[in-house]
Design an enzyme around this catalytic site. Structure first.
Site, PDB file in Angstrom:
ATOM      1  N   ARG A   1     -13.674  -5.514   2.825  1.00 15.27           N
ATOM      2  CA  ARG A   1     -12.579  -5.231   3.756  1.00 15.27           C
ATOM      3  C   ARG A   1     -12.837  -5.731   5.186  1.00 15.27           C
ATOM      4  O   ARG A   1     -11.907  -5.814   5.980  1.00 15.27           O
ATOM      5  CB  ARG A   1     -12.348  -3.714   3.825  1.00 15.27           C
ATOM      6  CG  ARG A   1     -11.712  -3.135   2.593  1.00 15.27           C
ATOM      7  CD  ARG A   1     -10.208  -3.342   2.575  1.00 15.27           C
ATOM      8  NE  ARG A   1      -9.501  -2.517   3.542  1.00 15.27           N
ATOM      9  CZ  ARG A   1      -8.412  -2.913   4.219  1.00 15.27           C
ATOM     10  NH1 ARG A   1      -7.946  -4.125   4.044  1.00 15.27           N
ATOM     11  NH2 ARG A   1      -7.823  -2.099   5.057  1.00 15.27           N
TER      12      ARG A   1
ATOM     13  N   ASP B   1      -5.077   3.930  -0.155  1.00 12.21           N
ATOM     14  CA  ASP B   1      -6.235   4.115   0.723  1.00 12.21           C
ATOM     15  C   ASP B   1      -6.605   5.596   0.771  1.00 12.21           C
ATOM     16  O   ASP B   1      -5.828   6.417   1.259  1.00 12.21           O
ATOM     17  CB  ASP B   1      -5.857   3.630   2.140  1.00 12.21           C
ATOM     18  CG  ASP B   1      -7.071   3.506   3.061  1.00 12.21           C
ATOM     19  OD1 ASP B   1      -6.933   2.850   4.122  1.00 12.21           O
ATOM     20  OD2 ASP B   1      -8.131   4.046   2.714  1.00 12.21           O
TER      21      ASP B   1
ATOM     22  N   GLU C   1      -8.856   2.115  -2.035  1.00 11.66           N
ATOM     23  CA  GLU C   1      -9.643   1.750  -0.853  1.00 11.66           C
ATOM     24  C   GLU C   1     -10.378   2.940  -0.262  1.00 11.66           C
ATOM     25  O   GLU C   1      -9.849   4.053  -0.210  1.00 11.66           O
ATOM     26  CB  GLU C   1      -8.682   1.182   0.189  1.00 11.66           C
ATOM     27  CG  GLU C   1      -9.292   0.814   1.506  1.00 11.66           C
ATOM     28  CD  GLU C   1      -8.241   0.375   2.496  1.00 11.66           C
ATOM     29  OE1 GLU C   1      -7.125   0.002   2.072  1.00 11.66           O
ATOM     30  OE2 GLU C   1      -8.526   0.410   3.687  1.00 11.66           O
TER      31      GLU C   1
ATOM     32  N   TYR D   1      -2.677  10.911   6.776  1.00 11.93           N
ATOM     33  CA  TYR D   1      -2.981   9.536   7.174  1.00 11.93           C
ATOM     34  C   TYR D   1      -2.042   8.552   6.502  1.00 11.93           C
ATOM     35  O   TYR D   1      -1.740   8.668   5.308  1.00 11.93           O
ATOM     36  CB  TYR D   1      -4.432   9.173   6.777  1.00 11.93           C
ATOM     37  CG  TYR D   1      -4.581   7.681   6.792  1.00 11.93           C
ATOM     38  CD1 TYR D   1      -4.538   6.924   5.622  1.00 11.93           C
ATOM     39  CD2 TYR D   1      -4.626   7.003   8.014  1.00 11.93           C
ATOM     40  CE1 TYR D   1      -4.586   5.538   5.655  1.00 11.93           C
ATOM     41  CE2 TYR D   1      -4.675   5.630   8.053  1.00 11.93           C
ATOM     42  CZ  TYR D   1      -4.645   4.903   6.880  1.00 11.93           C
ATOM     43  OH  TYR D   1      -4.668   3.540   6.933  1.00 11.93           O
TER      44      TYR D   1
ATOM     45  N   GLU E   1      -4.354  -7.617   4.465  1.00  8.70           N
ATOM     46  CA  GLU E   1      -3.538  -6.509   4.971  1.00  8.70           C
ATOM     47  C   GLU E   1      -2.697  -7.028   6.124  1.00  8.70           C
ATOM     48  O   GLU E   1      -3.180  -7.781   6.982  1.00  8.70           O
ATOM     49  CB  GLU E   1      -4.435  -5.376   5.459  1.00  8.70           C
ATOM     50  CG  GLU E   1      -3.693  -4.158   6.001  1.00  8.70           C
ATOM     51  CD  GLU E   1      -4.642  -3.030   6.384  1.00  8.70           C
ATOM     52  OE1 GLU E   1      -5.867  -3.248   6.368  1.00  8.70           O
ATOM     53  OE2 GLU E   1      -4.164  -1.937   6.700  1.00  8.70           O
TER      54      GLU E   1
ATOM     55  N   TRP F   1     -11.637  11.337   8.778  1.00  8.54           N
ATOM     56  CA  TRP F   1     -10.188  11.137   8.933  1.00  8.54           C
ATOM     57  C   TRP F   1      -9.754   9.916   8.151  1.00  8.54           C
ATOM     58  O   TRP F   1     -10.480   8.915   8.111  1.00  8.54           O
ATOM     59  CB  TRP F   1      -9.820  10.937  10.412  1.00  8.54           C
ATOM     60  CG  TRP F   1      -8.389  10.557  10.564  1.00  8.54           C
ATOM     61  CD1 TRP F   1      -7.292  11.370  10.418  1.00  8.54           C
ATOM     62  CD2 TRP F   1      -7.875   9.251  10.843  1.00  8.54           C
ATOM     63  NE1 TRP F   1      -6.147  10.669  10.588  1.00  8.54           N
ATOM     64  CE2 TRP F   1      -6.444   9.360  10.851  1.00  8.54           C
ATOM     65  CE3 TRP F   1      -8.446   8.015  11.057  1.00  8.54           C
ATOM     66  CZ2 TRP F   1      -5.607   8.266  11.095  1.00  8.54           C
ATOM     67  CZ3 TRP F   1      -7.617   6.920  11.301  1.00  8.54           C
ATOM     68  CH2 TRP F   1      -6.225   7.067  11.320  1.00  8.54           C
TER      69      TRP F   1
ATOM     70  N   HIS G   1      -9.120   6.672   2.347  1.00 10.33           N
ATOM     71  CA  HIS G   1      -9.557   6.805   3.746  1.00 10.33           C
ATOM     72  C   HIS G   1     -10.803   7.675   3.919  1.00 10.33           C
ATOM     73  O   HIS G   1     -10.821   8.598   4.743  1.00 10.33           O
ATOM     74  CB  HIS G   1      -8.403   7.351   4.598  1.00 10.33           C
ATOM     75  CG  HIS G   1      -8.262   6.604   5.896  1.00 10.33           C
ATOM     76  ND1 HIS G   1      -8.607   7.129   7.104  1.00 10.33           N
ATOM     77  CD2 HIS G   1      -7.835   5.355   6.154  1.00 10.33           C
ATOM     78  CE1 HIS G   1      -8.389   6.254   8.067  1.00 10.33           C
ATOM     79  NE2 HIS G   1      -7.919   5.158   7.518  1.00 10.33           N
TER      80      HIS G   1
ATOM     81  N   ARG H   1       0.861  -1.159   0.000  1.00 11.50           N
ATOM     82  CA  ARG H   1       0.000   0.000   0.000  1.00 11.50           C
ATOM     83  C   ARG H   1       0.908   1.222   0.000  1.00 11.50           C
ATOM     84  O   ARG H   1       1.899   1.263   0.741  1.00 11.50           O
ATOM     85  CB  ARG H   1      -0.891   0.000   1.256  1.00 11.50           C
ATOM     86  CG  ARG H   1      -1.945   1.071   1.236  1.00 11.50           C
ATOM     87  CD  ARG H   1      -2.712   1.131   2.539  1.00 11.50           C
ATOM     88  NE  ARG H   1      -1.974   1.900   3.540  1.00 11.50           N
ATOM     89  CZ  ARG H   1      -2.556   2.328   4.664  1.00 11.50           C
ATOM     90  NH1 ARG H   1      -3.834   2.020   4.923  1.00 11.50           N
ATOM     91  NH2 ARG H   1      -1.863   3.033   5.537  1.00 11.50           N
TER      92      ARG H   1
ATOM     93  N   GLU I   1     -13.813  -1.589   5.842  1.00 10.43           N
ATOM     94  CA  GLU I   1     -13.136  -1.885   7.114  1.00 10.43           C
ATOM     95  C   GLU I   1     -13.923  -1.322   8.294  1.00 10.43           C
ATOM     96  O   GLU I   1     -13.767  -1.797   9.411  1.00 10.43           O
ATOM     97  CB  GLU I   1     -11.722  -1.343   7.132  1.00 10.43           C
ATOM     98  CG  GLU I   1     -11.619   0.151   7.156  1.00 10.43           C
ATOM     99  CD  GLU I   1     -10.182   0.618   7.077  1.00 10.43           C
ATOM    100  OE1 GLU I   1      -9.451   0.159   6.186  1.00 10.43           O
ATOM    101  OE2 GLU I   1      -9.788   1.416   7.929  1.00 10.43           O
TER     102      GLU I   1
HETATM  103  O1  LIG Z   1      -6.542   0.304   5.735  1.00 11.62           O
HETATM  104  N1  LIG Z   1      -6.206   0.480   6.910  1.00 11.62           N
HETATM  105  C1  LIG Z   1      -6.649   1.489   7.599  1.00 11.62           C
HETATM  106  O2  LIG Z   1      -7.409   2.317   7.107  1.00 11.62           O
HETATM  107  C2  LIG Z   1      -6.206   1.578   9.037  1.00 11.62           C
HETATM  108  O3  LIG Z   1      -5.006   2.286   9.141  1.00 11.62           O
HETATM  109  C3  LIG Z   1      -7.249   2.229   9.896  1.00 11.62           C
HETATM  110  O4  LIG Z   1      -7.187   3.629   9.753  1.00 11.62           O
HETATM  111  C4  LIG Z   1      -7.002   1.859  11.348  1.00 11.62           C
HETATM  112  O5  LIG Z   1      -6.829   0.474  11.423  1.00 11.62           O
HETATM  113  C5  LIG Z   1      -8.183   2.263  12.182  1.00 11.62           C
HETATM  114  O6  LIG Z   1      -8.008   1.777  13.496  1.00 11.62           O
HETATM  115 CO   LIG Z   2      -8.172   1.609   5.244  1.00 13.94          CO
END
Ligand SMILES: O=NC(=O)[C@@H](O)[C@H](O)[C@H](O)CO
Ligand SMILES: [Co+2]
Length: 411
Positions: free
Chosen positions: A292, A219, A245, A159, A348, A411, A221, A147, A271
């Site tokens: 996920r 990601d 993602e 992030y 992952e 976030w 996010h 990733r 996720e």
């Molecule tokens: O794809 N992985 C992620 O997005 C992680 O880094 C999440 O932000 C954290 O596991 C949240 O607790």
């Molecule tokens: Co993620």
């Protein structure tokens, strides 16, 4: 085989974990992961104060009945706290059943469908040189998929990018721990336009440096609107990503229709989802390519296997979440299920803190770019309860996010 005890163990070797230990009348024990990053004590209380006493005296072999009893008997449906609690009970009972049968858990789930579960690691860098070093370090470790997360010009932290502050006391480790030990969440700043301008150039540089074969994931996010997600997906098509993602928040699953209709970049979502119903439109309209949800957050082996059988009808594969906040118990369960699933996609795999591995024991074997589950009966967990007591819980929060004008953002 009756359930005699259900103990909730909260320990913090490197980061906070919640573990459920079920002990039966035959002395067989089973473990489940109940870790919910930033809200751990809510799940610990759900189990300790509301569920544990309901388990005492139940037949440990009645896994499906216990799942339905806790799901329907709880009355209040779904959600991350409830489904993590149910997941921990379910996983512990599967651990017990496999131990009683004297075989590794995956044998009860249909046996191996492949040699190993391919994994992807977290490569990151604020700028290209650091990112390239991180990718090379993952290739040296044997990863065949990474990733890629990177800084964004003008933003102090982003992030997924390890930096001295975000990486906890590891400082610049290849895998960074997103939850920071603090009494209040850290606040980060976000600028979508700067991000959208920057990311394609990063993948262009990575492809030029590392070639076309390496599986690259990214990601977003949850930070984009559907049209911004469509634009990012299109702009990354030349770089042939394995997946993009969480491009956009998907509580409104229909939001993915716009993205899906405009890009061929494969999409991974879920996720933060915890039941099959969170995927009903995403799967039935083939709006995603990868599911996920990990065993830890979506109702355990029973819950995730049900989602994956539904996903298989639409040629959708697993891409289970496997950050440091899925404990080695949760990772072991994910790999036992993953190696048996026909529609396994990728797993992952962040490297846990060495203190974590000391408490939980090595539960998966990393080789050849993938993971194999323990060959011990059950999940293969060797949980050191004495050592666990050395690491008391410490409040820790995932960061919050605001746009440049101060508006709260995902976030
Ligand atoms: O794809 N992985 C992620 O997005 C992680 O880094 C999440 O932000 C954290 O596991 C949240 O607790
Ligand atoms: Co993620």
């Amino acid at each position: 085989m009756r359930i005699d005890r259900a103990d909730v163990i909260v320990t913090s070797p490197g980061r906070n974990f919640v573990t459920l230990k079920i002990t039966t009348s035959d002395g067989v024990t089973g473990f489940g992961d109940a870790t919910l990053n930033g809200r751990e004590l809510a799940v610990a209380s759900y189990l300790r104060d509301h569920v544990a006493q309901l388990l005492i005296g139940r037949d440990a072999h009645r896994i499906e009945d216990t799942w339905q009893y806790l799901y329907r008997g709880g009355y209040w449906r779904r959600g991350p706290v409830t489904m993590a609690a149910i997941a921990a009970v379910d996983t512990a009972l599967w651990d017990i059943k496999a131990k009683a049968a004297g075989m590794p858990l995956y044998q009860l789930l249909g046996g191996e469908s492949r040699e190993r579960c391919q994994v992807y690691g977290h490569a990151s860098g604020r700028e290209l040189p650091e990112l390239f070093d991180s990718i090379r370090a993952h290739l040296d470790l044997g990863f065949t998929a990474v990733r890629v997360q990177t800084g964004v010009p003008g933003l102090p932290s982003v992030y997924g990018v390890a930096s001295s502050s975000a990486a906890g006391d590891g400082g610049g480790r290849y895998d960074y721990e997103p939850a920071r030990r603090s009494a209040r969440p850290a606040e980060e700043t976000w600028d979508t336009r700067a991000y959208l301008r920057h990311v394609p150039s990063v993948f262009d540089a990575v492809r030029n440096e590392f070639g076309p074969e390496l599986a690259l994931l990214h990601d977003a996010h949850h930070r984009l609107t559907p049209i911004q997600a469509a634009r990012l997906g299109q702009s990354l098509e030349p770089y042939d990503l394995f997946w993009l993602e969480d491009v956009t928040p998907a509580e409104n699953q229909e939001a993915l229709r716009l993205v899906r209709s405009r890009t061929t970049t494969p999409l991974a979502i879920g996720e933060v989802f915890n039941t099959i119903w969170d995927y009903q439109t995403l799967i039935s309209e083939q709006l995603i390519d990868y599911v996920r949800s990990p065993v830890t957050h979506a109702g355990g082996i029973t819950g995730v296997r049900r989602i994956m059988d539904y996903a298989a009808m639409y040629q959708i594969k697993s891409g289970m979440h496997g950050p440091t906040d899925v404990s080695p118990v949760g990772m072991s369960a994910a790999v036992h299920l993953g190696i048996a699933l026909h529609n396994f996609g990728i797993q992952e795999y962040m490297l846990h803190d060495e203190r974590t591995d000391e408490v939980f024991g090595p539960t998966v074997e990393f080789a050849g770019g993938g993971l194999r589950p323990s060959q011990e009966p059950g999940l293969g967990i060797n949980f050191d309860e004495q050592l666990a007591q050395k690491y008391p819980y410490e409040p820790a929060y995932l960061p919050t996010n605001r746009l440049l004008d101060g508006t709260v953002h995902d976030w």
